[in-house]
Motif scaffolding. Structure first.
Motif, PDB file in Angstrom:
ATOM      1  N   ALA A  88     -43.026  68.213   2.859  1.00  0.00           N
ATOM      2  CA  ALA A  88     -44.113  67.823   1.957  1.00  0.00           C
ATOM      3  C   ALA A  88     -43.723  66.522   1.274  1.00  0.00           C
ATOM      4  N   ASN A  89     -44.706  65.679   1.017  1.00  0.00           N
ATOM      5  CA  ASN A  89     -44.446  64.395   0.382  1.00  0.00           C
ATOM      6  C   ASN A  89     -45.496  64.122  -0.682  1.00  0.00           C
TER       7      ASN A  89
ATOM      8  N   LYS B 107     -29.984  51.020  -0.639  1.00  0.00           N
ATOM      9  CA  LYS B 107     -29.251  52.276  -0.477  1.00  0.00           C
ATOM     10  C   LYS B 107     -30.189  53.417  -0.120  1.00  0.00           C
ATOM     11  N   ARG B 108     -31.345  53.456  -0.774  1.00  0.00           N
ATOM     12  CA  ARG B 108     -32.305  54.509  -0.477  1.00  0.00           C
ATOM     13  C   ARG B 108     -32.817  54.397   0.952  1.00  0.00           C
ATOM     14  N   GLY B 109     -33.080  53.177   1.407  1.00  0.00           N
ATOM     15  CA  GLY B 109     -33.542  52.989   2.778  1.00  0.00           C
ATOM     16  C   GLY B 109     -32.537  53.500   3.788  1.00  0.00           C
TER      17      GLY B 109
ATOM     18  N   SER C 187     -45.254  58.510  -0.693  1.00  0.00           N
ATOM     19  CA  SER C 187     -44.005  58.043  -1.287  1.00  0.00           C
ATOM     20  C   SER C 187     -42.965  57.714  -0.217  1.00  0.00           C
ATOM     21  N   LEU C 188     -41.948  56.961  -0.625  1.00  0.00           N
ATOM     22  CA  LEU C 188     -40.784  56.577   0.171  1.00  0.00           C
ATOM     23  C   LEU C 188     -41.049  55.442   1.144  1.00  0.00           C
ATOM     24  N   GLY C 189     -42.281  54.955   1.217  1.00  0.00           N
ATOM     25  CA  GLY C 189     -42.554  53.699   1.900  1.00  0.00           C
ATOM     26  C   GLY C 189     -42.511  53.723   3.418  1.00  0.00           C
ATOM     27  N   LEU C 190     -42.490  52.513   3.971  1.00  0.00           N
ATOM     28  CA  LEU C 190     -42.555  52.327   5.419  1.00  0.00           C
ATOM     29  C   LEU C 190     -41.287  52.803   6.119  1.00  0.00           C
ATOM     30  N   VAL C 191     -40.138  52.709   5.444  1.00  0.00           N
ATOM     31  CA  VAL C 191     -38.881  53.159   6.055  1.00  0.00           C
ATOM     32  C   VAL C 191     -38.964  54.640   6.414  1.00  0.00           C
ATOM     33  N   TRP C 192     -39.497  55.437   5.489  1.00  0.00           N
ATOM     34  CA  TRP C 192     -39.626  56.868   5.753  1.00  0.00           C
ATOM     35  C   TRP C 192     -40.719  57.146   6.784  1.00  0.00           C
ATOM     36  N   THR C 193     -41.818  56.408   6.725  1.00  0.00           N
ATOM     37  CA  THR C 193     -42.905  56.604   7.682  1.00  0.00           C
ATOM     38  C   THR C 193     -42.414  56.442   9.112  1.00  0.00           C
ATOM     39  N   ASN C 194     -41.503  55.505   9.336  1.00  0.00           N
ATOM     40  CA  ASN C 194     -40.982  55.277  10.684  1.00  0.00           C
ATOM     41  C   ASN C 194     -40.124  56.419  11.199  1.00  0.00           C
TER      42      ASN C 194
ATOM     43  N   ASP D 286     -50.352  45.368   3.284  1.00  0.00           N
ATOM     44  CA  ASP D 286     -51.410  46.001   2.512  1.00  0.00           C
ATOM     45  C   ASP D 286     -52.650  46.256   3.352  1.00  0.00           C
ATOM     46  N   HIS D 287     -52.877  45.404   4.348  1.00  0.00           N
ATOM     47  CA  HIS D 287     -54.008  45.588   5.251  1.00  0.00           C
ATOM     48  C   HIS D 287     -53.685  46.628   6.330  1.00  0.00           C
ATOM     49  N   GLN D 288     -52.485  46.606   6.848  1.00  0.00           N
ATOM     50  CA  GLN D 288     -52.134  47.468   7.977  1.00  0.00           C
ATOM     51  C   GLN D 288     -51.867  48.906   7.581  1.00  0.00           C
ATOM     52  N   GLN D 289     -51.483  49.161   6.328  1.00  0.00           N
ATOM     53  CA  GLN D 289     -51.078  50.510   5.981  1.00  0.00           C
ATOM     54  C   GLN D 289     -52.228  51.509   5.972  1.00  0.00           C
ATOM     55  N   LYS D 290     -53.461  51.022   6.066  1.00  0.00           N
ATOM     56  CA  LYS D 290     -54.567  51.969   6.148  1.00  0.00           C
ATOM     57  C   LYS D 290     -54.524  52.779   7.438  1.00  0.00           C
ATOM     58  N   TRP D 291     -53.769  52.311   8.440  1.00  0.00           N
ATOM     59  CA  TRP D 291     -53.682  53.044   9.705  1.00  0.00           C
ATOM     60  C   TRP D 291     -52.561  54.077   9.712  1.00  0.00           C
ATOM     61  N   PHE D 292     -51.653  54.029   8.749  1.00  0.00           N
ATOM     62  CA  PHE D 292     -50.574  55.009   8.789  1.00  0.00           C
ATOM     63  C   PHE D 292     -50.373  55.753   7.467  1.00  0.00           C
TER      64      PHE D 292
END
Length: 434
Positions: free
Chosen positions: A271-272, A245-247, A353-360, A329-335
């Motif tokens: 801000a995050n 639901k959050r996603g 916070s809010l993970g990869l869904v929010w980053t996109n 875990d390896h790839q997130q150092k780039w974003f």
């Protein structure tokens, strides 16, 4: 198709109104319509395939128009690149300045309108100080601002008018201005929201009206994660259901803010918060490259792990995170902004916070990084354990850096970015000694 109005709020659905009830009944989404074979969709919904093709083409055209390309250019699309329609050279880029030359240079000139930008960092890293500076800078005429007002939407603490007044009277770029030229607190509209329901109403209905009526050029949401944490960390909520639901809500929020930035020609800055990143234990293949290894006894009786002798002076960050290049875990150092420097200790890794869904959903991420300076003069390379406090380990001060993690108008920051400090007069970069 119940999500069609969330994906495309302005879509002209009247010519296809006879198709939507059947699509809803078959539980078909907009994504299904665009990605599945029309014959398969027609079979599930019991509708003519030809009419579904025309609906899919109309939705695709509307999505192209929303993203700013296609035969017809929508209102405000010139702001997508941060340029005026008359001139597309670098000098024509309109940005909101940080009022510091080095920080502006790292940001490619500042914060341009037309984008959804995130400023993330730990508590005390300087997020609020940067946002308050932008609230005043946007009121300045070009090249430092947009000569427009600002909206500040708070989900936590109220707007610090005391600090804004202090910046107006002490910042070198603002204090010297005349009364007519100086930014004003009256041009900063402040709204406070304490839950997701009121936040949704403000962003979807009140904010567009305020942007048009008050000539707004900057919208700040501080912070984007607070209401989601309060809403989805309630007791009794199923973890998987809450995450799903959050996603969905984060995707809708990102689409709404991007659409506002593009169509209204405003800069949207959120801000995050950040959370600690917990890494896996290194594999046997990479154990020789890790400076601190631990092992449990063979009986697995739950006793504390025993530290092993160090076999290397400094571990490689990639090995600390994950040796598998396909692992998140390896790839997130780039974003994320953390983990791409080899001198960063393992325990200092952070994740927005809010993970990869929010980053996109973001066009740009700016990370504010802070690091303690200890009395011993040496950085802390390992967590201080129980009963290991020493006088030389107390913190004398904090060092801070501004780092562009990713952005479409400027390259990522080299190394840790630009070091800055927070003074009474505002944020200012630190000049490196030669």
């Amino acid at each position: 198709m119940t999500d069609l109005l969330h994906v495309l709020p302005d879509f002209a659905a009247k010519p296809y109104s006879h198709l939507l009830p059947s699509l809803d009944k078959a539980l078909l989404t907009t994504n299904d319509l665009l990605t599945l074979d029309p014959a398969h969709v027609a079979k599930r919904a019991q509708l003519p395939a030809g009419e579904l093709r025309r609906l899919a083409e109309a939705v695709t055209t509307a999505l192209h128009r929303q993203l700013g390309f296609g035969a017809e250019e929508p209102p405000g699309s010139a702001f997508v690149a941060g340029l005026s329609s008359a001139d597309h050279g670098p000098a024509a880029r309109r940005c909101i300045s940080t009022l510091d030359g080095a920080l502006d240079a790292a940001l490619g000139g500042g914060i341009p309108p037309g984008y959804l930008v995130e400023v993330t960092g730990e508590s005390g890293a300087g997020k609020t100080q940067l946002l308050l500076t932008l609230l005043l800078a946007v009121q300045l005429p070009p090249p430092h601002g947009l000569a427009k007002s600002a909206v500040y939407i708070s989900t936590e603490a109220v707007l610090s008018t005391t600090r804004l007044t202090q910046l107006l009277s002490s910042h070198p770029a603002l204090a010297a201005l005349s009364v007519d030229e100086k930014p004003s607190l009256e041009r900063v509209l402040s709204i406070q929201t304490s839950d997701l329901e009121s936040q949704e109403h403000i962003l979807r209905y009140q904010l567009p009206v305020a942007i048009r009526n008050y000539g707004v050029g900057l919208v700040i949401l501080d912070s984007v994660a607070a209401n989601y944490r309060a809403e989805f960390e309630k007791k009794g909520m199923n973890g998987a259901a809450a995450m799903a639901k959050r996603g969905t809500q984060l995707v809708q929020l990102g689409a709404l803010l991007r659409e506002l930035a593009r169509t209204e020609g405003v800069a949207v800055v959120v801000a995050n918060q950040v959370a600690d990143r917990f890494t896996r234990a290194p594999s046997a293949a990479s154990s020789n490259a890790v400076s601190r290894n631990t092992s449990a006894n063979s009986q697995g009786n739950g006793r504390e792990l025993t530290p092993q002798p160090s076999t290397a002076s400094q571990p490689e960050v990639g090995l600390l995170l994950s040796p598998d290049p396909l692992a998140l875990d390896h790839q997130q150092k780039w974003f994320t902004g953390w983990g791409d420097q080899q001198y960063e200790p393992e325990h200092a890794q952070k994740t927005p916070s809010l993970g990869l869904v929010w980053t996109n959903q973001l066009a740009c991420r700016i990370a504010l990084i802070k690091q303690p300076v200890f009395a011993s003069g040496q950085p802390l390379t390992a967590p201080i354990g129980e009963n290991e406090w020493h006088e030389e380990n107390h913190i004398l001060k904090w060092r801070r850096w501004l780092k562009v993690v990713f952005a479409p108008w400027t390259p990522p920051s080299y190394d840790r970015g630009v070091e800055f400090e927070i003074l009474k007069l505002g944020i200012t970069h630190i000049v490196k000694e030669k």
